[in-house]
Design a protein around this motif. Structure first.
Motif, PDB file in Angstrom:
ATOM      1  N   PHE A  91      33.587  25.000  43.766  1.00 13.70           N
ATOM      2  CA  PHE A  91      32.787  26.024  44.443  1.00 13.70           C
ATOM      3  C   PHE A  91      32.933  25.928  45.955  1.00 13.70           C
ATOM      4  N   THR A 144      35.705  43.134  33.735  1.00 11.97           N
ATOM      5  CA  THR A 144      36.949  43.902  33.636  1.00 11.97           C
ATOM      6  C   THR A 144      37.858  43.607  34.833  1.00 11.97           C
ATOM      7  N   GLU A 202      24.286  30.861  35.404  1.00  8.71           N
ATOM      8  CA  GLU A 202      22.916  31.338  35.218  1.00  8.71           C
ATOM      9  C   GLU A 202      22.925  32.836  34.961  1.00  8.71           C
ATOM     10  N   VAL A 253      34.836  47.293  21.267  1.00  8.24           N
ATOM     11  CA  VAL A 253      34.843  45.830  21.367  1.00  8.24           C
ATOM     12  C   VAL A 253      33.425  45.303  21.558  1.00  8.24           C
ATOM     13  N   MET A 254      32.682  45.942  22.454  1.00 10.31           N
ATOM     14  CA  MET A 254      31.327  45.462  22.751  1.00 10.31           C
ATOM     15  C   MET A 254      30.416  45.570  21.542  1.00 10.31           C
ATOM     16  N   MET A 269      35.957  27.692  46.818  1.00  5.33           N
ATOM     17  CA  MET A 269      35.805  29.125  46.618  1.00  5.33           C
ATOM     18  C   MET A 269      35.040  29.776  47.765  1.00  5.33           C
ATOM     19  N   ARG A 298      23.369  34.401  43.494  1.00  7.17           N
ATOM     20  CA  ARG A 298      23.181  33.249  42.614  1.00  7.17           C
ATOM     21  C   ARG A 298      23.917  32.036  43.163  1.00  7.17           C
ATOM     22  N   GLY A 299      23.266  30.896  43.090  1.00 11.04           N
ATOM     23  CA  GLY A 299      23.899  29.667  43.558  1.00 11.04           C
ATOM     24  C   GLY A 299      24.823  29.122  42.487  1.00 11.04           C
ATOM     25  N   ASN A 300      25.818  28.404  42.887  1.00  6.15           N
ATOM     26  CA  ASN A 300      26.723  27.784  41.924  1.00  6.15           C
ATOM     27  C   ASN A 300      26.270  26.369  41.642  1.00  6.15           C
ATOM     28  N   ILE A 319      29.901  44.214  32.808  1.00  8.10           N
ATOM     29  CA  ILE A 319      31.179  44.555  32.177  1.00  8.10           C
ATOM     30  C   ILE A 319      32.212  44.974  33.239  1.00  8.10           C
ATOM     31  N   GLN A 320      31.780  45.726  34.234  1.00  4.43           N
ATOM     32  CA  GLN A 320      32.716  46.161  35.286  1.00  4.43           C
ATOM     33  C   GLN A 320      33.306  44.955  36.019  1.00  4.43           C
ATOM     34  N   TYR A 325      33.507  41.402  24.368  1.00  3.72           N
ATOM     35  CA  TYR A 325      34.394  42.072  25.317  1.00  3.72           C
ATOM     36  C   TYR A 325      35.352  41.074  25.963  1.00  3.72           C
ATOM     37  N   ALA A 332      28.047  35.844  32.309  1.00  4.50           N
ATOM     38  CA  ALA A 332      26.765  36.315  32.831  1.00  4.50           C
ATOM     39  C   ALA A 332      27.026  37.266  34.000  1.00  4.50           C
ATOM     40  N   TYR A 333      27.849  38.267  33.724  1.00  3.94           N
ATOM     41  CA  TYR A 333      28.244  39.255  34.729  1.00  3.94           C
ATOM     42  C   TYR A 333      28.334  40.622  34.057  1.00  3.94           C
ATOM     43  N   ARG A 342      31.076  21.521  41.550  1.00  2.00           N
ATOM     44  CA  ARG A 342      30.773  21.608  42.978  1.00  2.00           C
ATOM     45  C   ARG A 342      32.045  21.687  43.828  1.00  2.00           C
ATOM     46  N   GLN A 386      36.609  50.157  24.881  1.00  5.84           N
ATOM     47  CA  GLN A 386      35.698  49.144  25.440  1.00  5.84           C
ATOM     48  C   GLN A 386      34.410  49.084  24.624  1.00  5.84           C
ATOM     49  N   ASP A 446      26.209  53.311  31.622  1.00  2.00           N
ATOM     50  CA  ASP A 446      27.517  53.353  32.268  1.00  2.00           C
ATOM     51  C   ASP A 446      28.424  54.311  31.500  1.00  2.00           C
ATOM     52  N   ASP A 482      22.556  36.859  34.989  1.00  6.56           N
ATOM     53  CA  ASP A 482      22.595  37.818  36.093  1.00  6.56           C
ATOM     54  C   ASP A 482      21.387  38.739  36.049  1.00  6.56           C
ATOM     55  N   THR A 499      32.087  32.258  37.555  1.00  2.38           N
ATOM     56  CA  THR A 499      31.807  30.828  37.641  1.00  2.38           C
ATOM     57  C   THR A 499      30.342  30.472  37.431  1.00  2.38           C
ATOM     58  N   VAL A 500      29.457  31.443  37.617  1.00  2.00           N
ATOM     59  CA  VAL A 500      28.046  31.110  37.724  1.00  2.00           C
ATOM     60  C   VAL A 500      27.430  30.749  36.378  1.00  2.00           C
TER      61      VAL A 500
END
Lengths: 158, 388
Positions: free
Chosen positions: B24, B375, B40, A22-23, B27, A155-157, B371-372, B302, B368-369, B21, A19, A12, B42, B37-38
């Protein structure tokens, strides 16, 4: 050499020095200096967007051309490679091991344009013994990026 | 007409739905929400692991396995536990392959709880412990951990919570949602309290690979603790294998024997395809773990710094992939904060109250996402906080 920094940028290029700092748990000024140094000494050659031209109205075809050459005295393949890579439509030139010598990646607007390049510009070069042109039909993945990947987070919540 | 009020189990009916639950469901009715929120990874399961699952199907390995799981897998689990955490288990009698870490927790409770037994559960923690303990006939005793203590168990508070009815201590570290860990030194203080008692430990080590300030220490590796510890763990987080539903239990044979009966009658055996994939994960997946954990670590720094620069105080997480910022300083409860953030700024994070007592003034943010994505969410949080 800060390979972790380089890998993050390769993935990226828009990440800013602060940024990245920090990372990587580093100092922003220090990282900015490092980047400047990499740019100066040619470790980082550029920052480009990856465009899927199939999603635009712009017509474009890509071909990979296998080129067999006669090596030249003292210069080997370098001189011919230079002759070829100076054409702006040529996007990459690799010296290869195996059945042929150069792999040339070319982008043109139409197949005709690519065919013209091969017959009129590439083949006539004295050292070129033969060419084999392969047109790319569809890009699935390029430079580590998937072209048809869905953006939806499935992904499920729980 | 049938009276459902009379036919359903009262214990189950009285069990509340997961608080995550609830949020969610809210949401999912909204558009363009940027969520953190997830719970698990990515990442997708590494390809060589997926391929091993596919290969097992191609070879027609579609049968049941032994109740406790494929012997090769149990051997690999023991190798892994020995290699990584210096605890060993006999693959023949002390390892059970379960349907996710959740089944492992359920089996552990049901195999040991007698009606009225007290189960000490530190909170904030994952949502399943108290409901499962209660359904098994136990009485959850909540041990609230505090921001000031970095959400670790305070030995004095633990001592105070112990009664003659105490059957088990749940040890949920590295912790979801706080990101807290317990070091060897801190665990040895807990071990000191439990060593000469009949109290068991259920150590939920599902996030064991996700630590950032030192390697995870399993309490079972401390003197006198192996004999009283049940380890529940799995492949979901470490190998990004949530959907495969692969977990396992490691425990001394007398306990494992009872848990296996429950698994045998309730489940039979864990999915065979997933078991073959899990063998590949344990044999050749260490490089994948390192790659993913390094990436989580960068995101952790971050998001911690991002929240700090907005002016939100957090405990710097040391494990798992969550951060648990203190959002109670804005005159709103955690739930109000999260609802407003969701409705007005379309950014979703989970109210800390969903994770039990002590979480009321906090929220869980998953990193678990990309960086973009993080941000973008931080920008929305900042815009919201400026209005408070």
């Amino acid at each position: 050499m800060n390979t972790e920094l380089l890998k993050l940028l390769e993935n990226d290029a828009r990440l800013t020095a602060s940024q990245l700092a920090v990372m990587l748990d580093g100092d922003a000024e220090q990282i900015a200096k490092e980047l400047e140094e990499y740019e100066k000494n040619g470790t980082i050659l550029g920052y480009k967007a990856i465009v899927d031209w199939e999603k635009t109205e712009q017509e474009s075809v890509t071909a990979m051309i296998d080129v067999k050459l006669t090596p030249q005295r003292d210069r080997g393949f370098d001189r011919v490679a230079e002759k070829i890579y100076n054409y702006p439509e040529v996007k990459s030139v690799y010296l290869m091991s195996g059945a042929y010598d150069l792999s040339v990646l070319i982008e043109g607007k139409t197949m005709k344009e690519v065919a013209f390049f091969v017959s009129q510009k590439l083949a006539p070069i004295e050292a070129v013994i033969s060419t084999a042109t392969h047109f790319v039909l569809h890009k699935y993945k390029d430079k580590g990026v998937l072209y048809d990947a869905s953006e939806i987070d499935e992904r499920g919540n729980v | 007409m049938i009276d459902y009020g009379k036919v359903l189990s009262r214990t189950v009916v009285e069990t509340p739905k997961s608080g995550i639950r609830k949020f969610f469901d809210l949401m999912s009715t909204m558009k363009d929400v940027v969520g953190l929120t997830v719970g698990e990874p990515d990442f997708q399961t590494p390809w060589h692991i997926r391929e091993a699952g596919i290969a097992s199907l191609e070879k027609g390995r579609t049968y049941y396995t032994a109740n406790a799981g494929l012997m090769e897998l149990r051997q690999e689990i023991n190798n892994y536990m020995t290699r990584r955490f210096s605890v060993s288990y006999d693959p023949a009698s002390e390892v059970i392959v379960t349907v996710g870490g959740s089944e492992a927790i359920d089996l552990a409770f049901r195999a040991v709880i007698e009606a009225g037994d007290e189960i000490i559960i530190p909170t904030p923690s994952f949502v399943c412990y108290a409901p499962l303990a209660r359904i098994a006939g136990g009485v959850p005793v909540i041990l609230e951990t505090k921001f000031e203590d970095k959400f670790k168990i305070d030995p004095e508070a633990l001592k105070a919570a112990i009664t003659p009815k105490t059957k088990m201590l749940v040890l949920p570290y590295p912790n979801n949602p706080t990101g807290a860990i317990m070091t060897r030194q801190e665990l040895s203080e807990i071990a000191e309290i439990l060593r000469d008692t009949n109290i068991l430990v259920l150590s939920d080590e599902i996030y064991a690979e996700m630590t950032y300030t030192g390697d995870h220490c399993s309490i079972a590796s401390l003197e006198g603790m192996w004999e009283r510890t049940i380890i529940a763990s799995g492949f979901s987080k470490a190998y990004a294998m949530t959907g495969w539903r692969m977990g396992y239990l490691c425990a001394p044979a007398p306990i494992a024997e009872q848990m296996l009966k429950l698994h045998q009658y309730g489940i039979m055996s864990s999915p065979t395809t997933a078991q073959f994939a899990a063998i590949e994960a344990l044999k050749n997946g260490e490089e994948d773990i390192r790659m993913m954990v390094n990436e989580y670590n960068r995101r952790r720094r971050y998001i911690y710094n991002g929240l700090k620069s907005i002016g939100i105080e957090s405990f710097e997480p040391e494990g798992a992939f969550y951060i648990f910022p203190k959002i109670g300083d804005y005159g709103l409860t955690g739930e109000e904060f999260c609802s407003k953030l969701l409705y007005d700024y379309k950014c979703a994070i989970v109210p800390g109250s969903a994770f039990g007592q002590g979480g009321e003034n906090f929220a869980r943010i998953s990193y678990a996402y990309s960086i973009q994505h993080i941000t973008q969410a931080l920008e929305r949080i900042e815009a919201f906080v400026k209005t408070l």
